[in-house]
Scaffold this motif. Sequence first.
Motif, short mmCIF file in Angstrom:
data_model
loop_
_atom_site.label_atom_id
_atom_site.label_comp_id
_atom_site.label_asym_id
_atom_site.label_seq_id
_atom_site.Cartn_x
_atom_site.Cartn_y
_atom_site.Cartn_z
N THR A 1 0.82 -1.22 0.00
CA THR A 1 0.00 0.00 0.00
C THR A 1 0.85 1.26 0.00
O THR A 1 0.36 2.33 -0.29
CB THR A 1 -0.90 0.04 1.25
OG1 THR A 1 -0.04 0.05 2.40
CG2 THR A 1 -1.82 -1.15 1.30
N LEU A 2 2.15 1.15 0.31
CA LEU A 2 3.02 2.32 0.29
C LEU A 2 3.12 2.90 -1.12
O LEU A 2 3.22 4.10 -1.31
CB LEU A 2 4.42 1.94 0.78
CG LEU A 2 5.44 3.08 0.86
CD1 LEU A 2 5.09 4.03 1.99
CD2 LEU A 2 6.85 2.53 1.06
N PHE A 3 3.09 2.01 -2.10
CA PHE A 3 3.29 2.45 -3.48
C PHE A 3 1.95 2.67 -4.17
O PHE A 3 1.02 1.88 -4.02
CB PHE A 3 4.15 1.44 -4.24
CG PHE A 3 5.51 1.35 -3.66
CD1 PHE A 3 6.48 2.27 -3.96
CD2 PHE A 3 5.81 0.35 -2.72
CE1 PHE A 3 7.73 2.20 -3.39
CE2 PHE A 3 7.05 0.28 -2.14
CZ PHE A 3 8.03 1.21 -2.47
N LEU A 4 1.92 3.71 -4.92
CA LEU A 4 0.65 4.12 -5.51
C LEU A 4 0.85 4.33 -7.01
O LEU A 4 1.75 5.06 -7.44
CB LEU A 4 0.21 5.44 -4.86
CG LEU A 4 -1.19 5.92 -5.19
CD1 LEU A 4 -2.24 4.97 -4.62
CD2 LEU A 4 -1.39 7.33 -4.62
N ASP A 5 0.00 3.68 -7.77
CA ASP A 5 0.05 3.86 -9.22
C ASP A 5 -0.54 5.23 -9.56
O ASP A 5 -1.54 5.63 -8.96
CB ASP A 5 -0.76 2.74 -9.87
CG ASP A 5 -0.50 2.67 -11.36
OD1 ASP A 5 0.45 1.96 -11.75
OD2 ASP A 5 -1.24 3.33 -12.11
N PRO A 6 0.07 5.99 -10.48
CA PRO A 6 -0.45 7.31 -10.82
C PRO A 6 -1.95 7.26 -11.17
O PRO A 6 -2.70 8.20 -10.87
CB PRO A 6 0.38 7.72 -12.04
CG PRO A 6 1.66 6.96 -11.90
CD PRO A 6 1.30 5.67 -11.21
N ALA A 7 -2.37 6.17 -11.77
CA ALA A 7 -3.78 6.06 -12.17
C ALA A 7 -4.71 6.02 -10.95
O ALA A 7 -5.92 6.25 -11.07
CB ALA A 7 -3.99 4.82 -13.03
N ARG A 8 -4.14 5.72 -9.79
CA ARG A 8 -4.98 5.53 -8.62
C ARG A 8 -4.89 6.67 -7.61
O ARG A 8 -5.35 6.55 -6.48
CB ARG A 8 -4.66 4.18 -7.95
CG ARG A 8 -5.11 2.98 -8.82
CD ARG A 8 -4.89 1.65 -8.12
NE ARG A 8 -5.46 1.64 -6.78
CZ ARG A 8 -4.75 1.67 -5.66
NH1 ARG A 8 -3.43 1.72 -5.72
NH2 ARG A 8 -5.33 1.66 -4.49
N ILE A 9 -4.29 7.80 -8.02
CA ILE A 9 -4.15 8.94 -7.11
C ILE A 9 -5.50 9.32 -6.51
O ILE A 9 -5.61 9.60 -5.30
CB ILE A 9 -3.52 10.16 -7.82
CG1 ILE A 9 -2.02 9.89 -8.03
CG2 ILE A 9 -3.73 11.44 -7.01
CD1 ILE A 9 -1.23 11.11 -8.43
N ALA A 10 -6.52 9.30 -7.34
CA ALA A 10 -7.85 9.73 -6.88
C ALA A 10 -8.35 8.89 -5.71
O ALA A 10 -9.07 9.39 -4.84
CB ALA A 10 -8.85 9.65 -8.04
N SER A 11 -7.91 7.62 -5.65
CA SER A 11 -8.42 6.72 -4.61
C SER A 11 -7.97 7.15 -3.21
O SER A 11 -8.50 6.69 -2.21
CB SER A 11 -7.97 5.28 -4.89
OG SER A 11 -6.57 5.18 -4.69
N VAL A 12 -6.93 8.00 -3.15
CA VAL A 12 -6.41 8.43 -1.84
C VAL A 12 -7.36 9.46 -1.20
O VAL A 12 -7.32 9.70 0.01
CB VAL A 12 -4.98 9.00 -1.99
CG1 VAL A 12 -4.45 9.49 -0.67
CG2 VAL A 12 -4.06 7.96 -2.58
N GLY A 13 -8.21 10.04 -2.00
CA GLY A 13 -9.17 11.01 -1.46
C GLY A 13 -8.98 12.39 -2.04
O GLY A 13 -7.88 12.72 -2.52
N PRO A 14 -10.01 13.22 -1.96
CA PRO A 14 -9.98 14.53 -2.61
C PRO A 14 -8.99 15.51 -1.98
O PRO A 14 -8.49 16.41 -2.64
CB PRO A 14 -11.42 15.04 -2.47
CG PRO A 14 -12.00 14.26 -1.33
CD PRO A 14 -11.29 12.96 -1.29
N THR A 15 -8.65 15.30 -0.70
CA THR A 15 -7.75 16.27 -0.04
C THR A 15 -6.29 15.92 -0.20
O THR A 15 -5.42 16.62 0.32
CB THR A 15 -8.07 16.36 1.46
OG1 THR A 15 -7.79 15.07 2.04
CG2 THR A 15 -9.54 16.72 1.69
N ALA A 16 -5.98 14.81 -0.91
CA ALA A 16 -4.57 14.39 -1.04
C ALA A 16 -3.76 15.42 -1.79
O ALA A 16 -4.23 16.06 -2.72
CB ALA A 16 -4.51 13.05 -1.77
#
Lengths: 487, 487, 82, 82
Positions: free
Chosen positions: B405-420
Amino acid sequence: MFELTATPIDPAALSARLNAPEAGALTIFEGRVRNHHLGQPVTHLEYEAFDDLARLEGEAITAETERIYPGTKVLCVHRTGSLAIGEAAVWIGIASAHRQAGFAACRHVIEELKLRLPVWKKEHHPGGAAEWVNCTAEAAARPATDEMYARQAALPEVGTAGQAKLSAARVLVVGVGGLGCPAALYLAGAGLGRLTLVDGGKVERSNLPRQILFTTAELGAPKALAAAARLRLHNPSVQITSHEGDLTSANARALVAGHDVVLDCTDNFTSRFLLHDTCLALGVPLVSAAVHRFEGTLDVFTPGVGGCLHCQWTGRNPGELDSAGNCAGGPVFGPAVGVLGVMQAAEAIKLILGLAGDAPRQSRLVNLLDGSQLSIAREPRPDCPVCSRLDTLKAVPPVAVTDTTLFLDPARIASVGPTAQTVYLTEPGETAPAGMTSVPALDLARLRELATAGPLVLTCRYGVRSAALARLLRTEGNTQVFALTTA
Amino acid sequence: MFELTATPIDPAALSARLNAPEAGALTIFEGRVRNHHLGQPVTHLEYEAFDDLARLEGEAITAETERIYPGTKVLCVHRTGSLAIGEAAVWIGIASAHRQAGFAACRHVIEELKLRLPVWKKEHHPGGAAEWVNCTAEAAARPATDEMYARQAALPEVGTAGQAKLSAARVLVVGVGGLGCPAALYLAGAGLGRLTLVDGGKVERSNLPRQILFTTAELGAPKALAAAARLRLHNPSVQITSHEGDLTSANARALVAGHDVVLDCTDNFTSRFLLHDTCLALGVPLVSAAVHRFEGTLDVFTPGVGGCLHCQWTGRNPGELDSAGNCAGGPVFGPAVGVLGVMQAAEAIKLILGLAGDAPRQSRLVNLLDGSQLSIAREPRPDCPVCSRLDTLKAVPPVAVTDTTLFLDPARIASVGPTAQTVYLTEPGETAPAGMTSVPALDLARLRELATAGPLVLTCRYGVRSAALARLLRTEGNTQVFALTTA
Amino acid sequence: MSRPIHVRFFAILREQAGVSTLTLDTVSPDAATLYAELQGRCPGLTFPVALLKVSRNEAYVDLTTPLAAGDRVVFIPPVAGG
Amino acid sequence: MSRPIHVRFFAILREQAGVSTLTLDTVSPDAATLYAELQGRCPGLTFPVALLKVSRNEAYVDLTTPLAAGDRVVFIPPVAGG
């Protein structure tokens, strides 16, 4: 065992014939009539066989297979006559104690059948059209330049012209061990015309780490045959022939003749000198490699260019060198033979393509332990007892390959007759071995005298001078002149 | 399709189920009860199966086989209960259009069954003795030091201690092409403990000249699976696992973790940098090779020793380099990849044995056209944006492999939430890409502030600094910090 | 000097030649020459000699192997077993 | 906290344990610990854990995979199919 039959194949009955309480593996291949071929629908097939020869050839294939894969029992039946879609045309069954040998043997039988069995099939298409398979259609369907070689032919140094040279080239690989396996693989991959493999050994367990053509299935198999079988799967378009036996002074010339390049993948100096001198005498370039532990040497010998093996080792004989530096059976780092073997393939390909450059003038020393490589010039020695006289040797017309009678095994001296005289040819300053009659190699007049007097057997230090002079005397009409082969 | 049966196997009925008018080849393997095993006479056998799992596993094996060997249809039946000598315990049938795929598929099924199917056999000997096969006897019958490695272990630099190190070693090979095939072969031959193969490609005809693990039987097969199958035949004692898929920033860490040495046998700079940075971050040595036409480069990267890949290519990014020098699909001399691949195996073996010497401080340039080799020092650059900070990076505790979970695919940035918030970490003197918020990588105070304010996504030029800092911030209790993976 | 040679044709050659066996008196020294001679006699026999193998007395031989009186010669087009 | 786990033995393990299935209430967190617990209960169960594989709910898992209430666990000695 091989059989031809005009009645339908009964797999159950055949497989029952292979029942044996000690065989744990039964491997079967059944070739059936398909409803299509090369994109065309097929309605039925007609098989025609040249019965007598097919039985002999089939029997030869099954017997050879049992020899390559020890512990296998082979039964093969081929059908003739008219066959409907789905009917079995060929049935091959292998009973074996171990499954690996079973698979390999089964595959070998079908590959050889396809290549050698005098059986033809006529394919019938809907509407009544029919054609003999392989006779015209398949040759036409084969692309002119094979996509397989696309990336190699795309090299400006190769091109379609280079690829055509490769597909016409004939290469001999002597020794199918740690060096010969990778060398042969990359040669086959390059798309040679013919590859001939020579090895008298059998696959042992301690070979497997380095001899990458073999798996546990081939344990106990003759190396030359097992390697040929695997290489055919790698590239079916290369004609692969194998000689199951060691290189000897009696067979060296016949093996080398007819090849464009020779690879020395042997593991001892005696074979190395024999192969070198044979190649020198026949004018065939030789790529020689040897590995000791983590290190290897690579030499490209092109007759007349650079120093020869004798220039390198002046004054030594193979026996001495073998006792000092022969590493057959000794410790070895697997990747070292791998790197040298692939390098041999590279040099052979470059010789065929005219890209050898300075390689024939250098010895390359490769050290896999410290990662270094050193190229040292291998200059011809003006006093080299062999290659400095190359022009003299070359002036003698090359012997016909079929003239194997020129060479005489020491064990067969008596067969020449009781009056035969054996003569050692000396170089200036050389003394003949004790007890031998000697004549200076340059004294042609004396040699002509002896040749007309009766049967004459010549020998010398390296076997090259004696062969050349025996050949010369023969061309002058002396039919009873022989050259002694050196062990 | 896979079945378990308690009644005798009927080969004729099974083979009839594989009738298909388009299949020209039927390949069958029948495993029968032998009257002997490991030198002891056998009277009969008893097979016991863990039915539910055996059916699932058997079905998985047959399905996987049909995928590795396109165009095959697999039927496999395994017997349970009490079997007399000569009875069939297992029957495997393959219907295929081409015989090569049939043989390879059949062999694959039996090898996998032997390894994975939860079925046990109890061997009954004359006089009433009985034992469960594989449970005790076979382990005892296996020699402590294998004759297979005798000539390698005879090297003073290896010895039995070295051989033991090799048999415990785990090596990852990324890319099973022209470099990976020979590298994996010589690694398997050396007797490693585990070999993991990664490749998302399929075997093509133009691969065959150089990719020596494959034959025409494997055309269309996933490379990682087909290579694993062939390597198992070469050395059944090496545990071979395959990952059928490309190396990506999402899977790189999980793939590298748990290996002692990694081989970069890829053909592009993007994968090369990703693999290099992952190995650097995890402290795993990397042996990297690349080939362009007749030439190749070899680099051993050991974290903390010698310059890193970024020292070599300061200021360049993988995309640039790929467009300039990526040779994937371009012209190539087969033996050049062969030599480099075997050299990679050599360096990996030496790393395991502690024989790497100066290799990690040099780049080796090998030219197969002119036969030259050059070793040039690869010094660490004091200003290298990556390895000069290795101590800082290393001070951060390594992330648990399961913490994907430390690594995040650019396509999934939105999944972190709107305030990220996404932040680019700059080196001294570096400017962030246009439009990105940036923070100097050294400004830990500011980063801590951001991390406590809300979800934080870090990125940077090579993905190494951002991963290290994200990890650091996580260990300080900020669970909502992520490192962006780079494509 | 001519001597009798027995020839058999199979498959496409049989169809092209229109016969399956024939015995002829010939001076052709070897199979290659003999095949050219047969092509002269049977106009349909167009199959290229380069694709043929040849057997003499039920053993494969070269196209240039000398033939002797009474030899059984078979011209073998590309095989297609299995 | 203990929970019920269903255990099945095959082949040599069944003979060593003397039972083919059993359900026990256990606090053992994973299969490795559970096997040690079972060895405590069945003195004949001497087969070394290092040679075992394990399945949970009919799928191979690691010996250290956590177990949950109602799981079906099977200890798998070296297989010998074919």
